[in-house]
Scaffold this motif. Structure first.
Motif, PDB file in Angstrom:
ATOM      1  N   ARG B 132       0.730  -1.441   0.065  1.00  0.00           N
ATOM      2  CA  ARG B 132      -0.098  -0.079  -0.110  1.00  0.00           C
ATOM      3  C   ARG B 132       0.769   1.325   0.124  1.00  0.00           C
ATOM      4  O   ARG B 132       0.558   2.170  -0.718  1.00  0.00           O
ATOM      5  CB  ARG B 132      -1.051  -0.097   1.181  1.00  0.00           C
ATOM      6  N   PRO B 133       1.792   1.376   0.930  1.00  0.00           N
ATOM      7  CA  PRO B 133       2.660   2.599   0.728  1.00  0.00           C
ATOM      8  C   PRO B 133       3.324   2.769  -0.650  1.00  0.00           C
ATOM      9  O   PRO B 133       3.569   4.103  -0.985  1.00  0.00           O
ATOM     10  CB  PRO B 133       3.857   2.437   1.762  1.00  0.00           C
ATOM     11  N   PHE B 134       3.213   1.841  -1.434  1.00  0.00           N
ATOM     12  CA  PHE B 134       4.192   1.930  -2.829  1.00  0.00           C
ATOM     13  C   PHE B 134       3.116   2.039  -3.853  1.00  0.00           C
ATOM     14  O   PHE B 134       3.301   2.245  -5.030  1.00  0.00           O
ATOM     15  CB  PHE B 134       5.123   0.994  -3.041  1.00  0.00           C
ATOM     16  N   ASN B 135       1.776   2.017  -3.582  1.00  0.00           N
ATOM     17  CA  ASN B 135       0.604   1.999  -4.487  1.00  0.00           C
ATOM     18  C   ASN B 135       0.756   0.875  -5.399  1.00  0.00           C
ATOM     19  O   ASN B 135       0.621   1.097  -6.817  1.00  0.00           O
ATOM     20  CB  ASN B 135       0.615   3.108  -5.090  1.00  0.00           C
ATOM     21  N   TYR B 136       1.170  -0.234  -4.898  1.00  0.00           N
ATOM     22  CA  TYR B 136       0.972  -1.562  -5.901  1.00  0.00           C
ATOM     23  C   TYR B 136       0.028  -2.405  -5.632  1.00  0.00           C
ATOM     24  O   TYR B 136      -0.823  -2.552  -4.590  1.00  0.00           O
ATOM     25  CB  TYR B 136       2.345  -2.131  -5.551  1.00  0.00           C
ATOM     26  N   ALA B 155       2.421  -8.363  -8.893  1.00  0.00           N
ATOM     27  CA  ALA B 155       2.781  -6.972  -8.605  1.00  0.00           C
ATOM     28  C   ALA B 155       2.893  -6.055  -9.922  1.00  0.00           C
ATOM     29  O   ALA B 155       3.277  -6.044 -10.847  1.00  0.00           O
ATOM     30  CB  ALA B 155       4.307  -6.779  -8.065  1.00  0.00           C
ATOM     31  N   LEU B 156       1.772  -5.137  -9.575  1.00  0.00           N
ATOM     32  CA  LEU B 156       1.303  -4.032 -10.805  1.00  0.00           C
ATOM     33  C   LEU B 156       1.229  -2.794 -10.053  1.00  0.00           C
ATOM     34  O   LEU B 156       0.657  -2.802  -8.852  1.00  0.00           O
ATOM     35  CB  LEU B 156       0.191  -4.351 -11.594  1.00  0.00           C
ATOM     36  N   PRO B 157       1.411  -1.564 -10.445  1.00  0.00           N
ATOM     37  CA  PRO B 157       1.095  -0.251 -10.138  1.00  0.00           C
ATOM     38  C   PRO B 157      -0.340  -0.230 -10.043  1.00  0.00           C
ATOM     39  O   PRO B 157      -1.148  -1.035 -10.835  1.00  0.00           O
ATOM     40  CB  PRO B 157       1.750   0.718 -11.051  1.00  0.00           C
ATOM     41  N   TYR B 158      -0.700   0.192  -8.782  1.00  0.00           N
ATOM     42  CA  TYR B 158      -2.294   0.195  -8.728  1.00  0.00           C
ATOM     43  C   TYR B 158      -3.023   0.771  -9.954  1.00  0.00           C
ATOM     44  O   TYR B 158      -4.207   0.057 -10.136  1.00  0.00           O
ATOM     45  CB  TYR B 158      -2.715   0.809  -7.332  1.00  0.00           C
ATOM     46  N   LEU B 300      -8.315  -3.945   6.381  1.00  0.00           N
ATOM     47  CA  LEU B 300      -7.785  -2.884   7.012  1.00  0.00           C
ATOM     48  C   LEU B 300      -6.317  -3.008   6.572  1.00  0.00           C
ATOM     49  O   LEU B 300      -5.952  -1.826   6.329  1.00  0.00           O
ATOM     50  CB  LEU B 300      -7.595  -3.497   8.468  1.00  0.00           C
ATOM     51  N   PHE B 301      -5.741  -3.981   6.546  1.00  0.00           N
ATOM     52  CA  PHE B 301      -4.159  -4.005   6.251  1.00  0.00           C
ATOM     53  C   PHE B 301      -4.214  -4.454   4.872  1.00  0.00           C
ATOM     54  O   PHE B 301      -3.671  -3.726   3.854  1.00  0.00           O
ATOM     55  CB  PHE B 301      -3.285  -5.110   6.909  1.00  0.00           C
ATOM     56  N   THR B 302      -4.674  -5.831   4.377  1.00  0.00           N
ATOM     57  CA  THR B 302      -4.745  -5.979   2.994  1.00  0.00           C
ATOM     58  C   THR B 302      -5.964  -5.659   2.360  1.00  0.00           C
ATOM     59  O   THR B 302      -7.104  -6.087   2.996  1.00  0.00           O
ATOM     60  CB  THR B 302      -4.593  -7.387   3.053  1.00  0.00           C
TER      61      THR B 302
END
Lengths: 177, 526
Positions: B132-136, B155-158, B300-302
């Motif tokens: 989340r911090p990296f927006n992926y 993994a892909l950019p959001y 919440l987290f994921t």
């Protein structure tokens, strides 16, 4: 003179037969009997080996276990034989234009109705004994599940093959789902 | 740059596609994926931890004696997992073309996945907390077919994940390969929020859907040894538990009070854990309807985002357990065909075979029903009861033998008093449960849907369209045939629903209707 008609229109003319059930082949009973007979002979040989200390001998002092196991196995086989003697004549199937039905069961009579529209594909399965007697089982796979949902055993190979062709060539299966 | 995207959206997307196509090479995902592999290995380790616990228990004393060695072992394991994660990342490649996704992965056991977009039925976007911090985000693609049923782009950019999802879903919807660009404006026109869950709703859900209740029930025969073990452990804290339950000193009423207090402390602790787990899974829960798709976001987290096509909904289930009744809430489930083989429980946020809307009110449930199926509400229809013969059969064939066996065991083995009383209690309870089950079991048919109600103390109602039925099964015993009753099973792709002891005539009618509908309307099952 031009002819004009203005007759009544039957919007949905549903002309339907009751499903006509045909029995599966009597040879299926023979196959079952032969199979159980072989198992019985196998069980008997194993039992005699242990009971009469022929090749192996049991380490334990209690020599009654083989006898009990053998009796249980034999009574199970006898029960199954009696069951199939009554069950096989009661196994019947019916194929209509748009659905296939299968009736079976001795204590509880069960009927399965499978619309052909929902059939994904059809397979024919033959065990060793079945191959000798030229008998086959028809396995019908309906949409959405990985396993077969309808199995009609004890069909003549030709009948099974014809049924399979009929279903595969059926228009309903060609629909893009 | 942004303005040109707005003006020439098609161009940008085609340019992206072309660039990957002209490269015609496999691309690696972002190095952040190493995190993903590492975390998955840790999760797998924890899951198999259950089997490692006996090993640890045996060696616990030696672990305490050599803390440094133990630490070294742990560090070694973590390093190995890290190395394997890096390797997995280095051997993970993907290729996105106009109409398919190809994935090549595996260090030792290589796997190739070739998934055409038009076969994809579900697209899930999952954002683990470390992405989340990296927006992926991680994109999971599911098909209904059995060949390649699942593919994961780890993994892909959001933003790219969202665009990919839209592209795929448009392709499977319209069969059109030029997707509409979804900028913020267009999306909100078609988005309709069906439901959202607040923290208080989630707390209610955590309290009422505590699996612990069942767990405690199973523990009943073991209460005594459990009490003994906890007594011994509490002794180390100089608390003597039996003092609290000593009837001669305290008197019966005080002991009962103490027991209730302890019991409630235990329940409260478990409820707390359950509530925490619910909040972690479902925080920020939103259920949206976008054109013909249901989209659910929560976590919440994921963060999980699941899309479900309306035509794939096989069945709607409204559940109310006895605890839910206290809070007047219902659990609503959209049931669809499960595409993947691994087991998903109803509460799992990433499960697609059952989309759960937790703890909603009756009005909200009716609204969801109305939105999904054009049918009379589950709650307004009247349910016909099954025949009383069901009670008779169940009692005769199941309950009486079980009780006879239990009573015989008690008579011959003479166990402790409390076990005897439990057995007697169970023998009294079982017939009561049977009658309750009969009372709840009901059904009704409409022109296009089947309604079934069942349950014990709680109540479950379900509805499914006739068109989704795959197969019909009926079974009759000799006695049932004379009474003109039959047991029935409706086989759907998502599972089988059964009714027992219903009138044969009623079922014949519905069977005719189903088979005729198949012939005349030829409805799609998906």
């Amino acid at each position: 003179m031009t002819q004009i008609t203005n007759n009544n229109v039957d919007l949905v003319l549903f002309d339907e037969d009751e499903p006509e059930f045909k029995s599966i082949s009597k040879k299926y009973l023979n196959i079952k009997l032969a199979g159980y007979f072989i198992i019985a002979i196998l069980a008997s040989t194993i039992f005699s080996v242990f009971h009469f200390d022929l090749i192996f001998s049991l380490p334990s002092e209690d020599n009654h276990y083989p006898l009990w196991i053998y009796l249980i196995v034999i009574s199970l086989i006898v029960f199954l034989i009696i069951y199939y003697v009554f069950a096989v004549p009661r196994m019947q199937y019916a194929i209509k234009e748009f659905d296939i039905h299968y009736k079976y069961g001795v204590f509880y009579r069960k009927t399965i109705s499978q619309p052909l529209l929902r059939v994904q594909h059809v397979e024919i399965k033959q065990g060793l004994l079945e191959r000798k007697y030229q008998i086959a089982s028809l396995l019908i796979y309906s949409a959405g599940t990985g396993i077969h949902t309808l199995q009609i055993p004890g069909l003549e190979y030709k009948t099974a093959s014809h049924l399979r062709q009929f279903i595969l060539n059926h228009n309903d299966l060609k629909r893009d789902e | 740059m942004t303005s040109s995207v707005m003006n020439n959206p098609d161009k940008v997307l085609t340019a992206n596609r072309e660039s990957t196509a002209t490269h015609d090479a496999w691309s690696r995902v972002a190095p952040l994926a190493i995190c993903y592999f590492f975390v998955s290995s840790i999760v797998k380790l924890i899951n198999s931890f259950i089997y490692l616990i006996p090993l640890l228990a045996i060696n616990f004393s030696s672990i305490k004696a050599h803390p440094l060695k133990a630490l070294f072992v742990v560090a070694l394991i973590l390093t190995l997992m890290f190395i394997s994660s890096v390797l997995k990342y280095l051997y993970y490649f993907y290729m996105l073309t106009n109409d398919e996704i190809k994935i090549k992965q595996g260090v030792v056991k290589k796997s190739f996945i070739d998934l055409p977009f038009n076969k994809i039925q579900n697209v899930k976007i999952i954002q683990p907390f470390y992405y989340r911090p990296f927006n992926y985000a991680c994109v999971e693609l599911e098909t209904a077919g059995s060949a390649t049923s699942e593919a994961k782009i780890i993994a892909l950019p959001y933003q790219q994940a969202i665009k990919l999802k839209e592209q795929i879903l448009h392709l499977s919807e319209s069969g059109n390969s030029t997707p509409d660009v979804t900028n913020e404006m267009a999306v909100s026109d078609n988005v309709f929020e069906l439901n959202s869950r607040s923290i208080s709703d989630l707390i209610v859900h955590g309290v009422t859907n505590n699996r612990v209740w069942i767990f405690l029930g199973f523990l009943a025969p073991f209460y005594k040894p459990i009490i003994e073990i906890s007594e011994r452990s509490l002794e180390s804290f100089a608390i003597n538990l039996s003092d609290f339950f000593d009837v001669t000193v305290l008197g019966l009423s005080n002991v009962i009070i103490n027991f209730i207090v302890v019991f409630m402390i235990v329940i409260a602790t478990f409820s707390l854990f359950s509530v925490l787990a619910t909040i972690i899974m479902f925080k920020g829960y939103r259920l949206l309807r976008i054109k013909d798709r249901y989209v659910r976001e929560c976590g919440l987290f994921t963060k999980h985002e699941i899309s479900l096509k309306h035509s794939r909904v096989q069945m709607l289930i409204q559940k109310q357990s006895y605890l839910d009744k206290l809070f007047k809430r219902y659990n609503f489930i959209y049931r669809q065909v499960s595409t993947t083989r691994h087991s998903n429980d109803a509460g799992a946020a990433s499960s697609t075979s059952k989309l759960l809307v937790p703890s909603i009110t009756l009005a909200q449930s009716n609204a969801l029903l109305d939105d999904c199926f054009n049918a009379e509400s589950l709650n307004q229809i009247s349910y016909r009861r099954i025949s009383k013969r069901y009670i008779f059969r169940l009692m005769l064939l199941v309950i009486v033998p079980i009780c006879a066996v239990l009573q015989a065991l008690v008579y011959f083995k003479q166990p402790d008093q409390w076990l005897q009383y439990s057995v007697h209690f169970v023998c009294l309870l079982l017939p009561f449960l049977v009658i309750l089950r009969w009372y709840r079991w009901g059904y009704n048919f409409s022109k296009s849907h089947v309604y079934i109600r069942k349950g014990f103390i709680g109540e479950t109602k379900l509805i499914f369209p006739l068109a989704k039925i795959q197969q019909l099964q009926e079974s009759q015993s000799y006695f049932m045939k004379k009474a003109k009753l039959t047991n029935v099973q409706f086989v759907l792709a998502s599972g089988t629903n059964s009714l027992v002891y219903i009138p044969q005539m009623g079922f014949e009618k519905i069977k005719q209707r189903v088979l005729q509908t198949m012939i005349t309307d030829k409805p799609k099952w998906m």
